[in-house]
Design a protein around this motif. Sequence first.
Motif, PDB file in Angstrom:
ATOM      1  N   PRO A  70       0.038  11.198   0.858  1.00  0.00           N
ATOM      2  CA  PRO A  70      -1.041  11.339  -0.129  1.00  0.00           C
ATOM      3  C   PRO A  70      -0.854  10.373  -1.307  1.00  0.00           C
ATOM      4  N   GLY A  71      -1.928   9.707  -1.674  1.00  0.00           N
ATOM      5  CA  GLY A  71      -1.848   8.776  -2.796  1.00  0.00           C
ATOM      6  C   GLY A  71      -1.503   7.354  -2.410  1.00  0.00           C
ATOM      7  N   ALA A  72      -1.170   7.113  -1.140  1.00  0.00           N
ATOM      8  CA  ALA A  72      -0.904   5.740  -0.700  1.00  0.00           C
ATOM      9  C   ALA A  72      -2.233   4.982  -0.614  1.00  0.00           C
ATOM     10  N   ASN A  73      -2.160   3.662  -0.550  1.00  0.00           N
ATOM     11  CA  ASN A  73      -3.362   2.841  -0.660  1.00  0.00           C
ATOM     12  C   ASN A  73      -3.730   2.085   0.612  1.00  0.00           C
ATOM     13  N   GLY A  78       0.790  -1.233   0.000  1.00  0.00           N
ATOM     14  CA  GLY A  78       0.000   0.000   0.000  1.00  0.00           C
ATOM     15  C   GLY A  78       0.816   1.273   0.000  1.00  0.00           C
ATOM     16  N   PHE A  79       2.126   1.160   0.221  1.00  0.00           N
ATOM     17  CA  PHE A  79       2.972   2.352   0.209  1.00  0.00           C
ATOM     18  C   PHE A  79       3.248   2.803  -1.225  1.00  0.00           C
ATOM     19  N   ARG A  80       3.607   4.072  -1.372  1.00  0.00           N
ATOM     20  CA  ARG A  80       3.993   4.613  -2.674  1.00  0.00           C
ATOM     21  C   ARG A  80       5.440   4.214  -2.981  1.00  0.00           C
ATOM     22  N   THR A 120      10.459   4.721   0.417  1.00  0.00           N
ATOM     23  CA  THR A 120      11.471   3.663   0.515  1.00  0.00           C
ATOM     24  C   THR A 120      11.791   3.268   1.948  1.00  0.00           C
ATOM     25  N   GLN A 121      11.803   4.249   2.865  1.00  0.00           N
ATOM     26  CA  GLN A 121      12.112   3.937   4.265  1.00  0.00           C
ATOM     27  C   GLN A 121      11.010   3.082   4.882  1.00  0.00           C
ATOM     28  N   LEU A 122       9.763   3.433   4.614  1.00  0.00           N
ATOM     29  CA  LEU A 122       8.644   2.659   5.142  1.00  0.00           C
ATOM     30  C   LEU A 122       8.613   1.258   4.533  1.00  0.00           C
ATOM     31  N   ILE A 123       8.911   1.178   3.257  1.00  0.00           N
ATOM     32  CA  ILE A 123       8.956  -0.129   2.585  1.00  0.00           C
ATOM     33  C   ILE A 123      10.033  -1.011   3.205  1.00  0.00           C
ATOM     34  N   GLU A 124      11.190  -0.412   3.496  1.00  0.00           N
ATOM     35  CA  GLU A 124      12.281  -1.169   4.108  1.00  0.00           C
ATOM     36  C   GLU A 124      11.900  -1.633   5.510  1.00  0.00           C
ATOM     37  N   GLU A 125      11.249  -0.774   6.274  1.00  0.00           N
ATOM     38  CA  GLU A 125      10.811  -1.166   7.617  1.00  0.00           C
ATOM     39  C   GLU A 125       9.797  -2.306   7.549  1.00  0.00           C
TER      40      GLU A 125
END
Length: 283
Positions: free
Chosen positions: A115-118, A46-48, A52-57
């Motif tokens: 904004p724009g994340a799912n 769901g991340f944009r 990248t930091q949130l995706i890595e976490e």
Amino acid sequence: MNATGNEDSQNIDERITNEMFVVRSLDEIRFWSRIMKEHSLFLRLGFRAEDTQLIEEANQFYYLFEQIEQKSFSFTNQADPGQIRLFNSEVQQAATSIFLFKRKVLQLILTCRLPGANNFPLLVDHISREANYFRKRLIELNEGKLKPLADAIIKENVFFLRIMADHAKFIGHLLDPSERKLIDIARNFSNDFDELVFQARDLESMKPQSQTGPLLDQFLDQNRVSVASLRDFKKTARDLIEECKIKSIIHPLLADHVFREAERFLAIIDMFEAHLTGKKHSG
């Protein structure tokens, strides 16, 4: 002679208590570590691309709970309770960490910094409630709170009924708008479980006077009927999604994920029912 007999009885009781502790601990960890692992995947999806930091976490949490899940299967039901108690503490720390991560993500969403994340705010709140439930369950197990009590029956049902209500809302919002009939069914389930949540909270506010055997038995029976019906709907939806027979943006793993949680709730209802009346249900 009597002293020896009493001592033997105490030893047997202790062994039974230890075995229950190990079995329940491993069951909770095996179920919820998989759920936490999948939450990490759903958040990541769901991340944009720029997050990248949130995706890595999220990836780190995925691998952390995958390792926990694998480690849980290295223990048997005859494992040393001391080892399991340490494992519970280790997993509880991981559950606390992912809970805090989820609340951080919710804060970012609600302050419009993604904004724009799912990821729906309610979905992130939902999965953070499950992480908090998991960490609290492990704390309770380590403190020896194993027996299902009357207040636990109400508390568990309040928690899981809301989870089921959320699931119905998510399904309705993730189906393609053209799937009008399925969306209508999901909306009806959402309304049904919202009402059940209110009923459960009413029963909770009437404690301890509401904690009678007949009332709790009827409470469980009523909830079982609705949960079984929702479980069957989820199973149908999961199968249709896997066979590409309906239009949606529901990941097949998410469809199976919510089905397993409904199955879990039914098993908990049956456990409480058996405790109350000795009845056995096939679910």
